[in-house]
Enzyme design. Structure first.
Site, short mmCIF file in Angstrom:
data_model
loop_
_atom_site.label_atom_id
_atom_site.label_comp_id
_atom_site.label_asym_id
_atom_site.label_seq_id
_atom_site.Cartn_x
_atom_site.Cartn_y
_atom_site.Cartn_z
N LEU A 88 0.88 -1.17 0.00
CA LEU A 88 0.00 0.00 0.00
C LEU A 88 0.92 1.22 0.00
CD1 LEU A 88 -2.77 -0.92 2.64
CD2 LEU A 88 -2.93 -1.01 0.14
N ASP A 89 0.50 2.28 -0.69
CA ASP A 89 1.29 3.51 -0.73
C ASP A 89 1.39 4.11 0.68
OD1 ASP A 89 1.11 3.26 -3.47
OD2 ASP A 89 -0.59 4.64 -3.61
N LYS A 90 2.38 4.98 0.81
CA LYS A 90 2.54 5.72 2.08
C LYS A 90 1.24 6.44 2.46
CE LYS A 90 5.83 9.02 3.96
NZ LYS A 90 7.00 9.85 3.67
N THR B 234 -1.81 5.61 1.73
CA THR B 234 -2.98 4.73 1.77
C THR B 234 -2.99 4.02 3.12
OG1 THR B 234 -2.82 4.35 -0.61
CG2 THR B 234 -4.14 2.78 0.62
#
Ligand code: URA
Length: 244
Positions: free
Chosen positions: A103-105, A107
């Site tokens: 997951l992105d930073k 998210t």
């Protein structure tokens, strides 16, 4: 059977060189007898440390509620990561605990962590098609007519994102409110949810993953995790994980 020093070091208790002192101190027993030395071979299930069984000697599978602001990469230059949330002994394990997909930073939400590399490969393989559900908050209103058009496009399996060579797999879009939508994907391309909305002129300003397959976060708050059984994803018929 494994050497005691290797077993203790791989489970993050101490370094291999520290294991000798620890074993000499009498803190380790094997089948109820004080351990003889670092080279003694033992089954993990027979070993006690200060009278306690070894901590998840067969591996770990965790469900984490990822908070915003942490990365899933181990690269320290990318910033603080999710592994720092785990007990320090788990952070020293070998094989290392890593995320199943990322997951992105920016998210939040459900991410699985494990030290089982075959599980990472299996569950991130596009052929496995595990549905992952996201809740996206949009910067501007999405009308129900436009949402229906986008839902048809996303479901069609024809949406081409810039710089990609193949279209996105069929995905399910549901409008919850003018600025809230759910999107379920079976693949995990870079920034996929944000890029799919952006391709239709909509900016995602917050993103949260609510489900991975049948799993949800339950009562976990950001930063909390729970341990899942290692065989959670094994088919009920007992077929091997590698086969599935
Ligand atoms: N899609 C995104 O854009 N970001 C994530 O973290 C996951 C899916």
């Amino acid at each position: 059977m494994r050497r005691l020093d290797q077993l203790l070091a791989n489970l993050g208790y101490c370094s291999r060189s520290e294991a000798r002192d620890w074993i000499d101190s009498g803190a380790i027993t094997v089948r109820g007898e004080t351990a003889e030395g670092p080279a003694q071979k033992a089954h993990a299930a027979d070993v006690l440390v200060d009278g306690e069984p070894l901590d998840h000697p067969d591996g770990l599978l965790l469900l984490l509620h990822k908070p915003l602001g942490l990365v899933c990469s181990h690269e320290l230059r990318e910033g603080p990561n999710v592994y720092g949330l785990l007990p320090s002994r788990w952070q020293r394990r070998n094989p290392v605990i890593t995320s199943i997909g990322r997951l992105d930073k920016d998210t939040s939400g459900l991410i699985l962590l494990t030290d089982q590399s075959q599980l990472v490969h299996r569950l991130t393989s596009p052929k496995h098609k595990v549905p992952k559900r996201y809740r996206a908050t949009l910067a501007s209103d999405l009308s129900s007519t436009r949402a229906a058009e986008m839902a048809a496009l996303f479901a069609s399996g024809t949406l081409m994102l810039p710089e990609e060579k193949t279209p996105c797999a069929s995905a399910e879009l549901t409008l919850i409110a003018p600025r809230e939508a759910e999107l379920t994907l079976t693949e995990g391309r870079y920034h996929q949810v944000r890029r799919m909305f952006a391709s239709q002129g909509h900016e995602v300003i917050a993103l949260h993953r609510t489900h991975f397959g049948t799993l949800d976060l339950g009562a976990l708050t950001p930063g909390q995790w729970r341990v899942l059984p290692l065989d959670f994803f094994n088919p009920a018929d007992g077929a091997s994980a590698a086969k599935a």
